[in-house]
Design an enzyme around this catalytic site. Structure first.
Site, PDB file in Angstrom:
ATOM      1  N   HIS A  15      -8.242  -5.890  -2.967  1.00 57.21           N
ATOM      2  CA  HIS A  15      -7.700  -7.145  -2.426  1.00 57.21           C
ATOM      3  C   HIS A  15      -7.393  -8.123  -3.558  1.00 57.21           C
ATOM      4  O   HIS A  15      -8.047  -9.152  -3.721  1.00 57.21           O
ATOM      5  CB  HIS A  15      -8.686  -7.754  -1.421  1.00 57.21           C
ATOM      6  CG  HIS A  15      -8.777  -6.985  -0.144  1.00 57.21           C
ATOM      7  ND1 HIS A  15      -9.832  -6.131   0.135  1.00 57.21           N
ATOM      8  CD2 HIS A  15      -7.942  -6.916   0.927  1.00 57.21           C
ATOM      9  CE1 HIS A  15      -9.648  -5.587   1.328  1.00 57.21           C
ATOM     10  NE2 HIS A  15      -8.510  -6.046   1.837  1.00 57.21           N
TER      11      HIS A  15
ATOM     12  N   HIS B  97      -2.046  -6.045  -4.349  1.00 55.19           N
ATOM     13  CA  HIS B  97      -1.974  -5.730  -2.917  1.00 55.19           C
ATOM     14  C   HIS B  97      -1.080  -6.737  -2.199  1.00 55.19           C
ATOM     15  O   HIS B  97      -0.267  -6.353  -1.336  1.00 55.19           O
ATOM     16  CB  HIS B  97      -3.379  -5.731  -2.312  1.00 55.19           C
ATOM     17  CG  HIS B  97      -3.388  -5.712  -0.814  1.00 55.19           C
ATOM     18  ND1 HIS B  97      -2.918  -4.651  -0.075  1.00 55.19           N
ATOM     19  CD2 HIS B  97      -3.819  -6.649   0.084  1.00 55.19           C
ATOM     20  CE1 HIS B  97      -3.054  -4.922   1.218  1.00 55.19           C
ATOM     21  NE2 HIS B  97      -3.593  -6.128   1.340  1.00 55.19           N
TER      22      HIS B  97
ATOM     23  N   HIS C 124      -1.496 -13.574   2.566  1.00 55.09           N
ATOM     24  CA  HIS C 124      -2.311 -13.101   3.681  1.00 55.09           C
ATOM     25  C   HIS C 124      -3.740 -12.761   3.285  1.00 55.09           C
ATOM     26  O   HIS C 124      -4.624 -12.728   4.146  1.00 55.09           O
ATOM     27  CB  HIS C 124      -1.649 -11.881   4.335  1.00 55.09           C
ATOM     28  CG  HIS C 124      -1.904 -10.595   3.629  1.00 55.09           C
ATOM     29  ND1 HIS C 124      -1.248 -10.232   2.465  1.00 55.09           N
ATOM     30  CD2 HIS C 124      -2.752  -9.572   3.910  1.00 55.09           C
ATOM     31  CE1 HIS C 124      -1.673  -9.051   2.072  1.00 55.09           C
ATOM     32  NE2 HIS C 124      -2.586  -8.620   2.919  1.00 55.09           N
ATOM     33  N   ASP C 125      -4.024 -12.494   2.007  1.00 56.69           N
ATOM     34  CA  ASP C 125      -5.390 -12.184   1.567  1.00 56.69           C
ATOM     35  C   ASP C 125      -5.844 -13.096   0.434  1.00 56.69           C
ATOM     36  O   ASP C 125      -6.752 -12.724  -0.332  1.00 56.69           O
ATOM     37  CB  ASP C 125      -5.485 -10.724   1.104  1.00 56.69           C
ATOM     38  CG  ASP C 125      -5.808  -9.767   2.242  1.00 56.69           C
ATOM     39  OD1 ASP C 125      -6.437 -10.216   3.225  1.00 56.69           O
ATOM     40  OD2 ASP C 125      -5.412  -8.585   2.166  1.00 56.69           O
TER      41      ASP C 125
ATOM     42  N   ASP D  24       0.622  -4.324   5.803  1.00 58.66           N
ATOM     43  CA  ASP D  24      -0.715  -4.505   5.234  1.00 58.66           C
ATOM     44  C   ASP D  24      -1.434  -3.173   5.025  1.00 58.66           C
ATOM     45  O   ASP D  24      -2.198  -3.017   4.062  1.00 58.66           O
ATOM     46  CB  ASP D  24      -1.531  -5.411   6.160  1.00 58.66           C
ATOM     47  CG  ASP D  24      -2.872  -5.794   5.560  1.00 58.66           C
ATOM     48  OD1 ASP D  24      -2.972  -5.880   4.314  1.00 58.66           O
ATOM     49  OD2 ASP D  24      -3.826  -6.021   6.328  1.00 58.66           O
TER      50      ASP D  24
END
Length: 914
Positions: free
Chosen positions: A640, A644, A682-683, A799
């Site tokens: 993560h 990514h 998103h992360d 994802d």
């Protein structure tokens, strides 16, 4: 500009006339009658060169005999409603003007006559009588400005009584002057504004002007007139200021005037550039107060007043749009020009499909009768059959009214539909405005409606049978009602099955995850799938005094984050040329950008999808934003991290491109921009540990978000906290309030959709909507919901698309995620926390088995559903190749991370760091 009611002096006795020649008042009227008056500006009455008579105003009236602005008051008695006209002739005290007011019932006609003779006698003729020698009739309609507009109904003309109008806004007029210095021209314009009673504000720079406008909009005190000094671009860039004002929310109808040098009027290109930037009028510089005053008067009448009227039309459009009745407006060729929301629901079509459509396309009946009657300015009233999209026609009562906006021939036709009583059921099933409160009739509209929710809205004692008899036409209510009817006429076995169906329908979470049966001999797959799809509540919430693993208080370090050299590296540019290919090598980009793949790939994606123009933002702001977001991805995470994020962003771009190429459910520019932003962030600030770990360790984030969707909520929150916390990276700062609100909602929804605990729910909804074999028709009821489902599935697939990438990339991603899970298990053992995935031990874990289970239970169904929608066969091809490879490794006994690395060496920068 109105004034307070006045009182007439006592009326003279019957048959007696006053010294002003007034007609006697009726004896039945009270001596003191309440009167309304209109102040007439003296500037409306040009002085005559010839002499007139001097008439004295009433001794106890409110007439003004001094002052330049007012010529006096005209008093109107509302009690004068006789069939014939009664006249009150009042003088203004000036030698050149006589004002006559005629009261005819509720209709008031005001005329102004100027004396043209020099005999010294007063003109006393009325509009209905003969003029005396030496006088001529001069009828001048009073064109009232908004501040002069009377608010009482007695001042409406006959046309207003036939077609009532909405009065335009009537606030005190405000002017904003943008001059770099207060010179003689600025002073002349200021004096002219003050002469016309405008509230003047002077600013001396573009920044000060924009700040003033924003403050005025926040306090609901907008400026009606903005005058910009356009004489020299060195001092003020008038073109840029005007364009910026036009893009500022709430100022699309603000009047903008540019003061130019006289020489500019010989160069039409300069003036055209100003007009194209949003300037309404260019005026020549002058220090003559009279010329400024006349010019300003023309602007007030010819621009500001019409703009006020235009702004009022928004109220009428809003009322039309929210009407429950169906309203259509066509031109004289029967092309649809306007349709309200009820039309959209009736025709089962979107508004953009209705507008400009020929009327014959939505009517089954012959329209020739309508055309013939309307040409003769006759209304049509009859029954016509309306063709709904993909459905049978419905007979409806239609009224058609022709309207002649210009000239005498009809220019528009207004269609009003009445739904017959037997056809009312279709209207109740259609979605109502979102703003309707829950529990209202309008809120009962979604397919996921739960019958039990009615109880929380005050209907706790209402039975299901009674509920279905109510006018609640939600789809779930219809389904239950139909099943209940079928149950009455079926066998006992069938009735029991229907009972089970009804029981399921009454439950919450119709689309909640249903875990497929996992082989008991596959504990690794069981651990992995269970950890991904199960909420944190199944784990113990053991308290821990250990410090949180989440960094707090991190600051935005824009200057230190952006790489020192971000020039056009030919190797990087060559690689980015393939950035929309599904075979794109993200690990090579990670290596050649020195751990900044998100910054470089993000800028490339933003350029390809025109995000800079969509957000109306400078490229440097986007670059700084990407740099800050990337800096908040932790390099210590093996999976993560920003690589990514860049990989998910690249997949998102590839999917958007494929959707565009297929021209199916194409996303608009703002949706594309928000999807890319959501993918990039998103992360962000992922701690390298799962939500279950945070809950078990009593982490501050788990406490903050009540153990629910902990990480995804944090990613969304930190994204907006970072973005809004620094104006230098605020990519949303130039969006209007509504657009920003919509963009924020979309980004948050997409980030939250990446939570795996709701995987099957999202997948089941997507399949139920897009899984049909027949092509799906557009429907305004569901287009918004299906767009949301599509965006959620898009980012979900992006994802977890690793198993559908080329094999060398798939294996590298599997190695990285396994390493991160191993590190979590190591820390759980060290801190004596519950082990979330006990089989993910670096000494005993079988990587192939975990990937096989992940593909079988998570990826396979989702990829098939997504591929059938988007038509990217390479997704299925790579997934099958990788699945076969993992099966082969499992059969060969290649299980541990070390064995996998021996078979397939790591790629990219992470390989070099090992």
């Amino acid at each position: 500009m109105g004034c307070s009611p006045s009182t007439l002096p006592p009326a003279p006795s019957a048959g007696q006339t006053g010294e002003r020649g007034s007609l006697p008042l009726d004896a039945s009227e009270k001596d003191e009658s309440r009167l309304f008056c209109i102040k007439l500006r003296r500037s409306r009455l040009r002085r005559c060169s010839c002499g007139g008579v001097t008439l004295q105003p009433p001794s106890d009236g409110n007439g003004s005999t001094a002052g330049d602005n007012l010529c006096g008051q005209v008093l109107l008695n509302p009690l004068q409603t006789k069939s014939e006209a009664d006249y009150e002739k009042l003088s203004t005290g000036k030698k050149d003007s006589i004002v006559t007011v005629a009261a005819l019932g509720n209709f008031t006609h005001s005329v102004v006559r100027r004396a043209t003779g020099s005999t010294g006698t007063s003109g006393t003729s009325s509009s209905g009588g003969n003029s005396r020698p030496g006088h001529r009739k001069s009828s001048l309609a009073l064109a009232l400005t908004p501040e002069d507009e009377p608010m009482d109904v007695y001042q409406r003309n006959l046309m207003d009584l036939k077609y009532p109008t909405v009065l335009p806004p009537n606030p005190p007029l405000k002017a904003l002057l943008v001059f770099h210095k207060s010179d003689s021209i600025c002073e002349a314009i200021t004096a002219a504004c003050q002469r016309h009673q405008l509230d003047v504000t002077l600013v001396k720079s573009k920044e000060e002007a924009l700040d003033t406008l924003q403050k005025s909009y926040a306090t609901a005190q907008c400026y009606h007139l903005i005058i910009i000094d356009a004489r020299s671009s060195k001092n003020l860039d008038a073109e840029h200021i005007a364009r910026t004002i036009r893009h500022t929310h709430g100022h699309h109808l603000t009047t903008i005037i540019a003061v130019c040098k006289k020489s500019f009027f010989e160069k039409d290109d300069v003036l055209i550039a100003l007009l194209d930037a949003g300037v309404n009028r260019c005026v020549a510089e002058t220090t003559n107060l009279a010329m400024c005053s006349v010019e300003l008067k023309q602007i007030l009448h010819s621009i500001i007043r019409p703009h006020n009227v235009m702004s009022t039309q928004q109220a009428l459009y809003t009322a039309l749009h929210r009407l429950k009745e169906v309203v259509l407006i066509t031109d004289d060729l029967l092309r649809i020009q306007y349709a309200n929301r009820a039309t959209e629901r009736l025709l089962n079509m979107r508004l953009d499909e209705i507008i400009s459509k020929q009327l014959e396309d939505i009517f089954v009946s012959d329209l020739s009768t309508i055309s013939e009657q309307c040409k003769n300015i006759k209304e049509f009233d009859g029954i016509l059959t309306v063709r709904r999209k993909s459905q049978e026609g419905i007979p409806m009562h239609v009224r058609v009214v022709p309207v002649a906006c210009i000239g005498s021939a009809p220019t528009h036709l207004i269609f009003n539909f009445d739904v017959p009583g037997g056809q009312m059921d279709f209207i109740a099933t259609l979605p109502q405005p979102k703003e309707a409160p829950r529990g209202s009739l309008h809120s009962v509209r979604r397919c996921s409606f739960d019958v039990r929710s009615i109880a929380s809205d005050g209907l706790r004692r209402t039975s299901l049978a009674k509920l279905t008899s109510l006018p609640l036409e939600a789809p779930i209510t219809k389904i239950i009602n139909l099943l209940s009817q079928v149950q009455e006429n079926c066998s006992a076995d069938e009735a029991r099955l229907i009972d089970k169906v009804l029981e399921f329908l009454k439950r919450e979470g119709l689309y909640s995850p249903q875990m497929k049966e996992i082989r008991t001999d596959d504990p690794i797959a069981t651990d992995l799938i269970g950890a991904l799809l199960t909420g944190p509540s199944v784990y113990s919430s053991r308290r821990s005094s250990n410090d949180s693993i989440i960094r707090t208080g991190s600051s935005t370090r824009t200057a230190a984050i952006v790489p020192a050299k971000m020039k056009s590296n030919p190797i990087i540019m060559e690689l980015l040329d393939e950035s929309l290919s599904w075979d794109f090598d993200i690990f090579k980009l990670e290596e050649i950008t020195d751990y900044h793949p998100l910054l470089y790939l993000g800028m490339e994606m933003f350029r390809r999808f025109d995000v800079f123009a969509t957000l109306n933002i400078d490229e440097n702001v986007c670059k700084a934003w990407l740099a800050v977001i990337e800096a908040h991805y932790r390099k210590s995470n093996t999976y993560h991290n920003s690589t990514h994020a860049a990989d998910v962003m690249q997949a998102t771009g590839a999917f958007i491109t494929q959707l565009t190429n297929k021209d199916m459910l194409v996303m608009d520019r703002m949706e594309e921009a928000t999807a890319l932003i959501a993918a990039a962030a998103h992360d962000v600030d992922h701690p390298g540990r799962s939500s279950a770990f945070l809950c078990n360790s009593n982490d501050a984030l788990a406490v903050l978000y009540n153990d629910l969707t902990v990480l995804e909520n944090h990613h969304a929150a930190i994204t907006f906290k970072l973005t809004l916390g620094d104006d230098k990276i605020n990519i949303f700062k130039n969006l209007d309030k509504e657009t920003y609100k919509s963009a924020r909602s979309t980004i948050i929804d997409m980030i939250l959709a990446t939570e795996m605990t709701r995987h099957f729910e999202h997948l089941a909804k997507f399949v139920s909507v897009f899984g049909g074999e027949e092509p799906r028709d557009h429907n305004p009821q569901t287009d918004e919901e299906t767009s949301i489902l599509m965006r959620r599935m898009l980012i979900k697939v992006a994802d977890v698309s690793n198993p559908a990438r080329p094999m060398q990339f798939c294996i590298e991603w599997a190695r990285r995620i396994a390493e991160e899970y191993f590190m979590q298990t190591d820390e759980e053992k060290q801190r004596h926390l519950p082990i979330v995935m006990p089989m993910f031990d670096r000494a005993t874990c079988s990587i192939p088995k975990s990937q096989i289970g992940f593909i079988e239970y998570i990826i396979q169904d989702m990829m098939h559903a997504w591929e059938s929608f988007i038509d990217m066969p390479q997704l299925i091809t790579y997934m099958q190749i990788n699945y076969s490879q993992w099966k082969k490794y499992d059969e060969q006994g290649v299980n541990t991370l070390a064995e996998i690395m021996a078979k397939q060496p790591p790629v990219g920068k992470m390989a070099n760091s090992k």
